[in-house]
Design an enzyme around this catalytic site. Structure first.
Site, PDB file in Angstrom:
ATOM      1  CD  GLU A 165      13.192   1.226   9.750  1.00 25.40           C
ATOM      2  OE1 GLU A 165      13.770   1.943  10.394  1.00 25.40           O
ATOM      3  OE2 GLU A 165      14.516   0.403   9.718  1.00 25.40           O
ATOM      4  CE  LYS A 172      -2.098   2.733   2.247  1.00 27.20           C
ATOM      5  NZ  LYS A 172      -1.735   4.138   1.568  1.00 27.20           N
ATOM      6  CD  GLU A 191       9.637  12.823  12.374  1.00 28.23           C
ATOM      7  OE1 GLU A 191       8.426  12.578  11.956  1.00 28.23           O
ATOM      8  OE2 GLU A 191      10.001  12.024  11.443  1.00 28.23           O
ATOM      9  CB  CYS A 214      13.027   9.647   9.218  1.00 25.19           C
ATOM     10  SG  CYS A 214      13.632   9.000   7.574  1.00 25.19           S
TER      11      CYS A 214
HETATM   12  P1  NAD Z   1       2.002   8.638   7.731  1.00 21.80           P
HETATM   13  O1  NAD Z   1       2.383   7.716   9.181  1.00 21.80           O
HETATM   14  O2  NAD Z   1       0.662   9.459   7.828  1.00 21.80           O
HETATM   15  O3  NAD Z   1       2.130   7.274   6.484  1.00 21.80           O
HETATM   16  C1  NAD Z   1       2.745   6.863   6.387  1.00 21.80           C
HETATM   17  C2  NAD Z   1       1.331   5.342   5.397  1.00 21.80           C
HETATM   18  O4  NAD Z   1       0.861   5.310   6.651  1.00 21.80           O
HETATM   19  C3  NAD Z   1       1.127   5.907   4.884  1.00 21.80           C
HETATM   20  O5  NAD Z   1       1.058   4.686   3.446  1.00 21.80           O
HETATM   21  C4  NAD Z   1      -0.198   5.538   5.082  1.00 21.80           C
HETATM   22  O6  NAD Z   1      -1.794   5.745   4.189  1.00 21.80           O
HETATM   23  C5  NAD Z   1      -0.232   4.845   5.973  1.00 21.80           C
HETATM   24  N1  NAD Z   1      -1.546   4.809   6.794  1.00 21.80           N
HETATM   25  C6  NAD Z   1      -2.505   5.794   7.643  1.00 21.80           C
HETATM   26  N2  NAD Z   1      -2.608   5.301   8.906  1.00 21.80           N
HETATM   27  C7  NAD Z   1      -2.862   4.014   8.860  1.00 21.80           C
HETATM   28  C8  NAD Z   1      -3.459   3.072   9.671  1.00 21.80           C
HETATM   29  N3  NAD Z   1      -3.814   3.449  10.831  1.00 21.80           N
HETATM   30  N4  NAD Z   1      -2.678   1.424   9.737  1.00 21.80           N
HETATM   31  C9  NAD Z   1      -1.928   1.634   7.814  1.00 21.80           C
HETATM   32  N5  NAD Z   1      -1.968   2.439   7.283  1.00 21.80           N
HETATM   33  C10 NAD Z   1      -1.231   3.894   7.839  1.00 21.80           C
HETATM   34  O7  NAD Z   1       3.563   9.299   7.780  1.00 21.80           O
HETATM   35  P2  NAD Z   1       3.775  10.873   6.326  1.00 21.80           P
HETATM   36  O8  NAD Z   1       3.032  11.045   6.768  1.00 21.80           O
HETATM   37  O9  NAD Z   1       3.365   9.527   5.168  1.00 21.80           O
HETATM   38  O10 NAD Z   1       4.814  10.409   6.301  1.00 21.80           O
HETATM   39  C11 NAD Z   1       6.128  11.095   7.468  1.00 21.80           C
HETATM   40  C12 NAD Z   1       6.226  10.081   8.389  1.00 21.80           C
HETATM   41  O11 NAD Z   1       7.211   9.343   7.995  1.00 21.80           O
HETATM   42  C13 NAD Z   1       7.388  11.295   9.574  1.00 21.80           C
HETATM   43  O12 NAD Z   1       6.860  10.880  10.544  1.00 21.80           O
HETATM   44  C14 NAD Z   1       8.756  10.535   9.389  1.00 21.80           C
HETATM   45  O13 NAD Z   1       9.358  10.567  10.109  1.00 21.80           O
HETATM   46  C15 NAD Z   1       8.461   9.730   8.625  1.00 21.80           C
HETATM   47  N6  NAD Z   1       9.493   8.822   7.635  1.00 21.80           N
HETATM   48  C16 NAD Z   1      10.306   7.827   8.644  1.00 21.80           C
HETATM   49  C17 NAD Z   1      11.029   6.979   7.979  1.00 21.80           C
HETATM   50  C18 NAD Z   1      12.461   5.767   8.240  1.00 21.80           C
HETATM   51  O14 NAD Z   1      12.775   5.153   7.963  1.00 21.80           O
HETATM   52  N7  NAD Z   1      12.735   5.974   9.725  1.00 21.80           N
HETATM   53  C19 NAD Z   1      11.266   7.236   6.616  1.00 21.80           C
HETATM   54  C20 NAD Z   1      10.855   8.392   5.903  1.00 21.80           C
HETATM   55  C21 NAD Z   1       9.786   8.566   6.727  1.00 21.80           C
END
Ligand code: NAD
Length: 471
Positions: free
Chosen positions: A244, A169, A378, A278
């Site tokens: 992650e 997804k 963050e 991140c």
């Molecule tokens: P998000 O958590 O809002 O969404 C990430 C993904 O999760 C999307 O595909 C979203 O549709 C899905 N999602 C949302 N709610 C869900 C649920 N209840 N169950 C399952 N899936 C769900 O994050 P974002 O805004 O897309 O990305 C930014 C965040 O990602 C930041 O906090 C950043 O630090 C983190 N990030 C971490 C890394 C790492 O490797 N540690 C890398 C990149 C981004």
């Protein structure tokens, strides 16, 4: 205007059962540029069933077969680097050079996985036991918008290397990147059902992946809040998880650092990926005795950083991905001022001359205390905090005083001293003096930055389960 109205299940493009249309925007203008039709729980279940059917045969493929698949996937993604770069600029707003890097990264992780697999032995002897490393089954992959293509490829690479199958997804905001990556992966000719892609929302398709009994593992990259929800949802069926998540990484400037090198290092680490990273080094810890000197040097450095049109080669910071993200960054800048921090550069609003688009000013606060929200949360935008420290001991304590533990950076004229400090930091990765990334080294975080590691042999073993046979 592009309309993406198909998902990929069991080796074929299909029209999803879900009917919701989600708008895609160009963050550099705010204009709508396309729509994606989202799948729903029914689509997620069909994809999971296809991956489940494909697993018995796929798990029996040889290591040589899977290395060959990874190489074909690498070549096919490489061949689309131009199209992928364009999609990343258009749909995400990454500056052109960063977008090119992101497109190349999506390909290189596939070659890296092939290299890891070549050197990996799935069987070992431990005393009288023969231990084999077994694939898990069906993996659910969920990716974020700030590196969608890269995470689809890096997670899928490990699934293929391990002999599992998967459902993916992607971020619903990254459908153009997904379409291009999918075209490439399809051309690589994996068996039907080995990977399936369902565009959809997190609370429908993502939630189905986290709870469905036929999913053995969820590999998620995204926010800490979503990671926590997935961890809870996955517990009923004892899914393996790799999470992650977010970070609030410290950049330790030691008192012997050469500011001519440390300032560009701090700006690069802080503002990478337009601050939507991140691993961004957002808390800059500076010795009190050299604070004024550092402030002057970084203020001069930030004045040379262009935030604006991602297609301008001079641009280092592109727009925020969405209006929501733009508002979030603005609200944190206001919060920093309210909390009593001092603006050293930037501030609220758009950079001069930028009217449309979700552009932000590269911002640096000084006189920040580590208990302020701008130092704890963050922000996910180009907003950095300078925190002064007395002794090295205090610097290490401040660096570790965070709920996160993804990354850290150390700047020092003495690499041995920097390594000693690095040894005391609670972080999954530490970079000293701008050293290049090692793609096969483990990647992941301590504490609320996640669970598990990706990349290289540690990443591969996160998709394997040991089985011991005696006699
Ligand atoms: P998000 O958590 O809002 O969404 C990430 C993904 O999760 C999307 O595909 C979203 O549709 C899905 N999602 C949302 N709610 C869900 C649920 N209840 N169950 C399952 N899936 C769900 O994050 P974002 O805004 O897309 O990305 C930014 C965040 O990602 C930041 O906090 C950043 O630090 C983190 N990030 C971490 C890394 C790492 O490797 N540690 C890398 C990149 C981004």
């Amino acid at each position: 205007m592009e309309t993406i109205d198909q998902i990929y299940v069991d080796g074929a493009y299909v029209t999803p059962h879900g009917t919701e249309l989600f708008d895609l925007h160009n963050p550099a203008t705010g204009d709508m540029i396309g729509r994606v039709r989202l799948g729903d729980e029914t689509d997620a279940r069909a994809a999971i069933a296809a991956a489940k059917r494909a697993f018995p045969a796929f798990s029996q493929t040889s290591k040589a077969d899977r290395i060959a698949m990874l190489r074909r996937m690498h070549d096919a993604v490489t061949a689309r680097a131009d199209a992928l770069t364009e999609a990343v600029i258009l749909e995400y707003g990454a500056p052109a050079s960063r977008a090119r890097w992101m497109a190349e990264y999506a390909a290189s992780v596939l070659a890296d996985a092939a290299r890891t697999l070549e050197d990996y032995d799935f069987t070992r002897r431990i005393g009288s036991a023969t231990v084999t490393m077994e694939p898990l089954g069906v993996v659910g992959i969920i990716t974020p918008w700030n590196s969608n293509a890269g995470f689809i490829c890096s997670k899928l690479a490990m699934v293929v290397a391990s002999g599992s199958t998967c459902v993916i997804k992607p971020s619903e905001m990254s459908a153009m990147q997904t379409r291009i990556v999918l075209e490439a992966l399809r051309e690589a000719g994996l068996p039907a059902g080995a990977f399936n892609i369902v565009n959809g929302r997190g609370d429908t398709v993502g939630a189905e992946f986290s709870t469905h009994p036929d999913i053995a593992k969820v590999s998620f990259t995204g926010s800490t809040a979503t990671g926590r929800a997935i961890l809870k949802a996955a517990s009923d069926t004892f899914k393996r998880v790799t999470l992650e998540l977010g970070g609030k990484s410290p950049m330790l400037i030691l008192d012997d650092a050469d500011f001519a090198e440390a300032v560009p290092f701090a700006l690069q680490a802080g503002y990478m990926n337009s601050g939507q990273a991140c691993i961004a080094g957002t808390r800059i810890l500076v010795p009190e005795a050299r604070l004024a000197e550092f402030e002057a040097a970084i203020a001069a450095g930030v004045a040379t950083i262009k935030s604006g049109d991602p297609r301008d080669p001079a641009t280092a910071i592109g727009p925020m991905v969405s209006e929501k993200q733009w508002q979030r960054v603005q609200s944190y800048i206001r919060r920093g001022i309210e909390e009593g921090a001092t603006l050293l550069a930037g501030g609220e609003g758009r950079p001069e001359g930028e009217t449309g688009g979700w552009f932000v000013r590269p911002t640096i606060f000084t006189a920040v205390r580590n208990d302020m929200a701008i130092a704890r949360d963050e922000i996910f935008g180009p907003v950095l905090s300078i925190i002064a420290y007395g002794s090295e001991e205090e610097a290490i304590a401040i660096a570790n005083d965070t709920s996160y533990g993804l990354h850290a950076y150390v700047a020092s004229a003495d690499p041995a001293r920097a390594r000693k400090v690095a040894g005391r930091l609670v972080a999954g990765r530490v970079i000293i003096n701008g050293a290049p990334m090692e793609p096969l080294a483990p990647f992941g975080g301590f504490k609320h930055s996640g669970i598990g590691r990706e990349n290289g042999v540690f990443g591969l073993e996160a998709y394997l389960e040991p089985k011991a046979v005696m006699g």
